[in-house]
Design a protein around this motif. Sequence first.
Motif, PDB file in Angstrom:
ATOM      1  N   THR A  45       0.833  -1.200   0.000  1.00 41.85           N
ATOM      2  CA  THR A  45       0.000   0.000   0.000  1.00 41.85           C
ATOM      3  C   THR A  45       0.868   1.250   0.000  1.00 41.85           C
ATOM      4  OG1 THR A  45      -1.720  -1.191   1.181  1.00 41.85           O
ATOM      5  CG2 THR A  45      -1.826   1.201   1.249  1.00 41.85           C
ATOM      6  N   GLN A 104      -8.471  -0.970  -0.485  1.00 44.96           N
ATOM      7  CA  GLN A 104      -8.709  -2.316   0.007  1.00 44.96           C
ATOM      8  C   GLN A 104     -10.162  -2.518   0.447  1.00 44.96           C
ATOM      9  OE1 GLN A 104      -5.266  -2.809   2.286  1.00 44.96           O
ATOM     10  NE2 GLN A 104      -5.580  -4.945   2.746  1.00 44.96           N
ATOM     11  N   ASP A 114      -5.688  -1.780  -4.971  1.00 49.35           N
ATOM     12  CA  ASP A 114      -5.108  -2.287  -3.720  1.00 49.35           C
ATOM     13  C   ASP A 114      -5.995  -3.388  -3.154  1.00 49.35           C
ATOM     14  OD1 ASP A 114      -3.742  -2.703  -1.431  1.00 49.35           O
ATOM     15  OD2 ASP A 114      -3.697  -0.609  -0.794  1.00 49.35           O
ATOM     16  N   GLU A 115      -5.654  -4.615  -3.452  1.00 48.71           N
ATOM     17  CA  GLU A 115      -6.451  -5.764  -3.023  1.00 48.71           C
ATOM     18  C   GLU A 115      -7.939  -5.469  -3.193  1.00 48.71           C
ATOM     19  OE1 GLU A 115      -5.171  -7.865   0.405  1.00 48.71           O
ATOM     20  OE2 GLU A 115      -3.354  -6.691   0.609  1.00 48.71           O
TER      21      GLU A 115
HETATM   22 MG   LIG Z   1      -2.262  -2.684   2.223  1.00 51.29          MG
END
Ligand SMILES: [Mg+2]
Lengths: 371, 319
Positions: A45, A84, A161-162
């Motif tokens: 991140t 995320q 991000d994920e």
């Molecule tokens: Mg992260």
Amino acid sequence: MADIRLEGVGHSYDGGRTWALRPMTWTWQSSRAYALLGPSGCGKTTLLNIISGLLSPTVGRIFFDDREVTAVPTAGRNIAQVFQFPVLYEEMSVYDNLAFPLRNRKYPKAEIDQRVRRVSQLLGLDDHLKRRSRRLDPGRQQIVSLGRGLVRSEVAAVLLDEPLTVVDPALKWTLRSKLKEIHRDTGHTLIYVTHDQTEALTFADEVVVLNEGAIVQAGEPTELFLSPAHEFVGHFIGSPGMNVVPAEIAGGVVRVAETDVGQAVSDQEDELEPGPVRIGVRPEFARLGGEGASPGLPVRVTGVDRMGAYNLVHVRAGGHPMIAKTEADTRFAPDTEEFLHFAPDRAFLFRDSVRCGSISPLDGLDGKGAS
Amino acid sequence: MTEQSVTVAGSPVGGEIVTGAAPQDGTPDSRVSVKPKNNRAWLLVLPVVVSVAFTAVIPLMTVVNFSVQDIFSPDDRIFVGLEWFRSVARDPEIRAAFVRTLLFSAQVLLLEIPLGVALAVAMPRRGVWVSVALVIVALPLLIPWNVVGTIWQIFARADIGLGGWTINNVLGIDFNYTLDSTDAWITVLIMDIWHWTPLVALLAYAGLRSIPDPYFQAAQIDGASAWSTFRHIQLPRLRGVLTIAILLRFMDSFMIYTEPFVVTGGGPGNATSFLSILLSKVAVGQFDLGPAGAFSLLYFLVVQIVSYVFFTVLTRSGR
Ligand SMILES: [Mg+2]
Ligand SMILES: Nc1ncnc2c1ncn2[C@@H]1O[C@H](COP(=O)(O)OP(=O)(O)OP(=O)(O)O)[C@@H](O)[C@H]1O
């Protein structure tokens, strides 16, 4: 679209005591789909936030092609980023959420409508456009967040991000292939963060493995699997991970507990120094049977896990546990002596976790000589 | 065993013991229900019932008692029904004070809520300045009401007060809150803003602090302006705390007493005679307990109704 070049970029959250991201030089090439793979807390991140300008790096410079953007704020970088967890403008409808990034950038009304409808159709949000976004379930909310990241056209890169952590597994597959499709259509540079190797390997043109704030290897999925450059890559990619056995190099020969395993071959021009080394070989390339073939070593079977499609045979080599992946129909009884043979060019040597060489057959064995 | 069960069966706690004991000794007991029933909950509610009775219901009932009687002396009283309520509701002085108080509360809300929110937005989100800002903002809240009144009573005086003197002699504006109704009103209003905006600011600040970072990051990514970020991220998430702030500030300003009493004493004329000041004049000054009781109950009712309306509107609009 532009190449994104990091020059000596590193970040520390605590004033230089520890690096969350070690200074690195790296180029993200335009229009490629990257997967950024690494365990929790390795700095994924942080790296994304530096690229998008949400975080300014402690050291180093960032270039989009030849334009230096180190000091340019997020708004001036034209990067799309999806987080995320779902981040929504909760009191807005789904439609307004998707239109928001475009309205802020003063796109013409007709184009906004057209883009929003295209993205919502791609992501299956058509039926929800009029709903208040916070009434959606978390999975859908995340899809809306994803949509906001994909709705703009002229972006230097899309950073994800994920993005699918909170999404239902069944939907994950569909969305991932949608993402690939969108990537093919738009040609955006895509950086997809994940700690799920399957996700990374199936998605990306190139997988970048990050560990403890440093890029340990980058390459095509098969390359990472067949030829890990770092012990961590061996562990992290593949299931189960790579076997690692401590060994010793003496007189150009790799030995495990007094047994000659094979010839040490350096990755570089020069010979490998004698001394301790670690052998890494994936369970897929560790074959049981084939008495006396080289490279390989005698082992004792300690147990077998039947996985259905294949078996995992647990063995001990000179006191060190290893795993061999065998066909489902093979039978190995516990407590028998066997010979573990390494597939050619698939056993590697590591020093300080970094690959330094490989193992080839011993002279006079297997008909193949080694220098 | 049975004996013991029977004796405790009447008490709330006993319910459970009886059901537990009955199958053991096999004696059928008509009071034992088949379904295990636990009355213990009543016991847990009891403290609240008792404390509410003492803090609210009983004092309120004495007021109700006064409001329906005409009391000449402790032994000489007559029941007058709703007569006092009628006369209070018709009293032109009380009506004027009601309008005045309502106007004051409206102004307080219109000024303090936006100011408090603006202050909260301007306060630092992290770093060493957070605690400094918090202490400075919270300072007025720590000062007792009557001290606040005294401070402003002196501060705003045209002859010796720093504020009043500055307005008159530096700005050249004729300002005297003891003589001019508007000046008195403004003084009381500004005093309230100074005293209570910090409360709104602190509540709003707590609300703002609870917004996770990614929301602000997403706003940056989406190219949102500062206003847009406020409008679409911060404001929606302040709804809860602002509901509380509005209710508190309404109730408090609608019942304001001490500060205007200290500063202006309700004057000049009736300019700052709010309902509470008038009420205390009726109840304590003239000792008219009947009208004062009716007055209090109506006052109480208005606060309840307006608060309820605020609460309902604010929570509804959030759905
Ligand atoms: Mg992260
Ligand atoms: N705002 C912050 N302040 C201090 N330390 C931080 C901050 N953000 C991250 N870190 C630390 O920096 C390191 C890298 O964090 P980062 O969030 O980049 O990891 P990540 O790879 O994204 O992990 P995850 O998979 O859990 O999201 C971690 O050790 C983390 O504790």
